[in-house]
Design a protein around this motif. Structure first.
Motif, PDB file in Angstrom:
ATOM      1  N   TYR A 115      20.678  32.267  47.694  1.00  0.00           N
ATOM      2  CA  TYR A 115      20.144  32.696  46.402  1.00  0.00           C
ATOM      3  C   TYR A 115      19.434  31.529  45.710  1.00  0.00           C
ATOM      4  O   TYR A 115      19.925  30.395  45.723  1.00  0.00           O
ATOM      5  N   GLN A 116      18.285  31.836  45.129  1.00  0.00           N
ATOM      6  CA  GLN A 116      17.616  30.856  44.293  1.00  0.00           C
ATOM      7  C   GLN A 116      18.054  31.079  42.848  1.00  0.00           C
ATOM      8  O   GLN A 116      17.961  32.181  42.318  1.00  0.00           O
ATOM      9  N   VAL A 157      21.500  28.232  46.316  1.00  0.00           N
ATOM     10  CA  VAL A 157      22.946  28.265  46.529  1.00  0.00           C
ATOM     11  C   VAL A 157      23.283  29.222  47.661  1.00  0.00           C
ATOM     12  O   VAL A 157      22.808  30.361  47.684  1.00  0.00           O
ATOM     13  N   ASN A 158      24.100  28.761  48.592  1.00  0.00           N
ATOM     14  CA  ASN A 158      24.625  29.621  49.650  1.00  0.00           C
ATOM     15  C   ASN A 158      25.936  30.238  49.191  1.00  0.00           C
ATOM     16  O   ASN A 158      26.808  29.547  48.659  1.00  0.00           O
ATOM     17  N   VAL A 159      26.078  31.542  49.384  1.00  0.00           N
ATOM     18  CA  VAL A 159      27.295  32.278  49.029  1.00  0.00           C
ATOM     19  C   VAL A 159      27.844  32.916  50.293  1.00  0.00           C
ATOM     20  O   VAL A 159      27.094  33.460  51.100  1.00  0.00           O
ATOM     21  N   ARG A 160      29.159  32.845  50.468  1.00  0.00           N
ATOM     22  CA  ARG A 160      29.741  33.427  51.676  1.00  0.00           C
ATOM     23  C   ARG A 160      31.118  34.015  51.385  1.00  0.00           C
ATOM     24  O   ARG A 160      31.798  33.630  50.435  1.00  0.00           O
ATOM     25  N   THR A 161      31.493  34.969  52.221  1.00  0.00           N
ATOM     26  CA  THR A 161      32.855  35.477  52.278  1.00  0.00           C
ATOM     27  C   THR A 161      33.374  35.209  53.678  1.00  0.00           C
ATOM     28  O   THR A 161      32.665  34.681  54.535  1.00  0.00           O
ATOM     29  N   ALA A 162      34.606  35.584  53.928  1.00  0.00           N
ATOM     30  CA  ALA A 162      35.198  35.340  55.244  1.00  0.00           C
ATOM     31  C   ALA A 162      34.688  36.298  56.309  1.00  0.00           C
ATOM     32  O   ALA A 162      34.885  36.061  57.508  1.00  0.00           O
ATOM     33  N   GLY A 243      15.470  19.572  47.078  1.00  0.00           N
ATOM     34  CA  GLY A 243      14.734  20.500  46.238  1.00  0.00           C
ATOM     35  C   GLY A 243      14.937  21.938  46.672  1.00  0.00           C
ATOM     36  O   GLY A 243      15.708  22.230  47.605  1.00  0.00           O
ATOM     37  N   PRO A 244      14.207  22.871  46.054  1.00  0.00           N
ATOM     38  CA  PRO A 244      14.420  24.305  46.292  1.00  0.00           C
ATOM     39  C   PRO A 244      13.723  24.864  47.524  1.00  0.00           C
ATOM     40  O   PRO A 244      13.566  26.076  47.637  1.00  0.00           O
ATOM     41  N   ARG A 245      13.316  23.989  48.456  1.00  0.00           N
ATOM     42  CA  ARG A 245      12.708  24.493  49.708  1.00  0.00           C
ATOM     43  C   ARG A 245      13.714  24.538  50.845  1.00  0.00           C
ATOM     44  O   ARG A 245      13.366  24.794  51.994  1.00  0.00           O
ATOM     45  N   VAL A 246      15.006  24.317  50.525  1.00  0.00           N
ATOM     46  CA  VAL A 246      16.053  24.321  51.540  1.00  0.00           C
ATOM     47  C   VAL A 246      17.360  24.674  50.840  1.00  0.00           C
ATOM     48  O   VAL A 246      17.473  24.552  49.614  1.00  0.00           O
ATOM     49  N   VAL A 247      18.340  25.149  51.604  1.00  0.00           N
ATOM     50  CA  VAL A 247      19.642  25.470  51.026  1.00  0.00           C
ATOM     51  C   VAL A 247      20.731  24.824  51.883  1.00  0.00           C
ATOM     52  O   VAL A 247      20.628  24.778  53.109  1.00  0.00           O
ATOM     53  N   ILE A 248      21.755  24.278  51.211  1.00  0.00           N
ATOM     54  CA  ILE A 248      22.878  23.638  51.899  1.00  0.00           C
ATOM     55  C   ILE A 248      24.033  24.632  51.982  1.00  0.00           C
ATOM     56  O   ILE A 248      24.460  25.181  50.960  1.00  0.00           O
TER      57      ILE A 248
END
Length: 461
Positions: A115-116, A157-162, A243-248
């Motif tokens: 998500y941005q 932002v990366n969001v995850r569940t199990a 910056g906002p061209r990649v997500v961790i």
């Protein structure tokens, strides 16, 4: 952020996946979901926007009374659950801003994905705002604004569940440890922390994205997103440099060996979504070393399995040697407490011609520059009663506080730049050079503490 589908187009499997999408749409109120197996472009999706002033067209107005409550499976409100979360809401709503003299959290329900986030900071009063996401991942470091001023910050932002999308077996999931159950890194929502001196925000927008590379991270407690103070690790500091061209996507966890990371299906979780052009940063040793030598644990064999699986997806592995523990000899030099693991990692990287960040060597230089007494300020060493409910001394020579974690992250970033790694192209402009032999003074380090504390030591040592 979708991997290969495990169902044939137009078949019963796809119908089943579409049923999951519709169910999650009801749960989260989102018009488009990223669910591997049915891939829909996220780049053109509209953001959902929240404002702290008068309700703008298409935006949702926030108030102190709006608190987050978990969405029900049958929720059909047409918009996701949202609200202030975890601690007291901001107590100042004026001049088109949510502001407070204490840290506050905001959450919005979203499914797995990237998500941005766009935040407009500032208020009618002077403010300094630090923004973290999920389990204390650092994104905005002390943005100071004059009274009445505004500033826009954009980050991913990366969001995850199990849940493991497309995983084998009914209800395929990551096997979470007790400390992870309910943690912000694994729940059903995206959570933002606003902290600092009079933290203030005017608006928050969240948009699903699928058109940027993802940098996955596999490792242990020295890399993980430590969710509570005073613990910290370098992986959760890394996002602030990009910056906002990649997500961790930091999927490291405390207590892990390279084998247990596979056994608990954490590697399966990464492989279920990793795609061509993504990256995987791999750092293990601290817990592996307790189980034997690199030869007896077949450490390099496990590295080979990781690397082969990642490269088969068209993604790029990056190896990192584990940093040293705080173990000094009488002459003030760091002693080797990790056996042959750092050298085994170096040798494997050389054999396979893989990019390597030698954090083990850089941490030795860093710790010796700080000195035996100075390093106490970088690790979790605190006298009794430093934190609420802390009746005994905290003394840990493996795990870092925010200062130590930040310095290690700076070393990692500098190594990427020195080696001209492709990933370095995504770093923010203007990041100062870093020399581990000349670390930042702890006296100048001022990252506000999160209000969430945990006195129990993380798994692993």
């Amino acid at each position: 952020m979708c991997g290969a589908s495990s169902t044939a187009p137009g078949g019963a499997g796809e119908d089943k996946e579409m049923g999951k999408i519709k169910m999650r749409q009801r749960k989260y109120g989102w018009t488009m979901l990223l669910l591997c197996g049915v891939c829909v472009s996220a780049s053109a999706q509209k953001a959902i926007e929240f404002t702290c002033g008068k309700q703008a067209k298409g935006a949702i107005s926030l108030s102190a009374e709006k608190r987050y409550t978990a969405p029900a499976e049958s929720d059909a409100t047409g918009r996701p659950a949202f609200g202030f979360d975890l601690v007291a809401s901001p107590d100042q709503f004026a001049g088109g801003a949510c502001a407070s003299d204490h840290a506050f959290f905001f959450s919005v329900a979203v499914p797995d994905g990237n998500y941005q986030v766009t935040v407009v900071l500032g208020s009618g009063a002077r403010s300094t705002t630090t923004v973290r996401a999920e389990s204390r991942r650092l994104f905005v470091d002390k943005r100071s604004l004059a009274a009445g001023a505004s500033a826009t910050e954009v980050f991913n932002v990366n969001v995850r569940t199990a849940d493991i999308a497309g995983g084998s077996g009914v209800g395929a999931k990551v096997r979470l440890k007790p400390r992870e159950i309910g943690a912000l890194d694994w729940d059903e929502k995206l959570t933002l922390e606003f902290n600092g001196e009079h933290p203030s925000v005017r608006s928050i927008a969240v948009r699903p994205i699928g058109d940027v590379p993802t940098v996955y991270m596999a490792g242990d407690s020295t890399m993980v997103d430590q969710d509570k103070e005073p613990w910290a690790a370098w992986g959760q500091m890394l996002p602030v440099f990009f910056g906002p061209r990649v997500v961790i996507a930091n999927e490291a966890e405390s207590g892990e060996t390279i084998r247990s990371f596979t056994g608990e299906r954490r590697f399966d979780k990464i492989m279920s979504t990793i795609k061509k052009g993504d990256y995987l940063i791999i750092q293990f040793a601290h817990n592996d070393q307790k189980n034997g030598s690199p030869e007896t644990t077949d450490f390099q064999g496990s590295l080979a399995k990781y690397v082969d699986a990642v490269t088969a997806k068209g993604a790029h592995p990056i190896l990192v040697t584990a940093m040293n523990r705080r173990t000094f000899d009488a002459e003030g030099h760091i002693t080797d407490s990790l056996g042959g693991y750092p050298q085994a990692t170096r040798a494997f990287a050389e054999e396979r011609k893989l990019p390597l960040i030698d954090l083990n060597a850089m941490s030795k230089t860093l710790y010796e520059a700080m000195g035996q007494d100075g390093t106490i300020k970088a690790f979790v060493h605190y006298p009794a009663n430093t934190f609420p409910g802390q009746t005994t001394e905290l003394k840990d020579d493996t795990h870092f506080n925010s200062y130590g974690a930040y310095e290690l992250a700076r070393a990692v970033v500098q190594s990427m730049r020195d080696q001209k790694m492709p990933l370095a192209a995504y770093l923010k402009a203007g990041i100062p050079a870093f020399d581990p032999a000349h670390p930042d003074s702890v006296a100048t380090f001022d990252l506000p503490r999160s209000p969430l504390f945990e006195l129990e030591k993380p798994y692993g040592k």
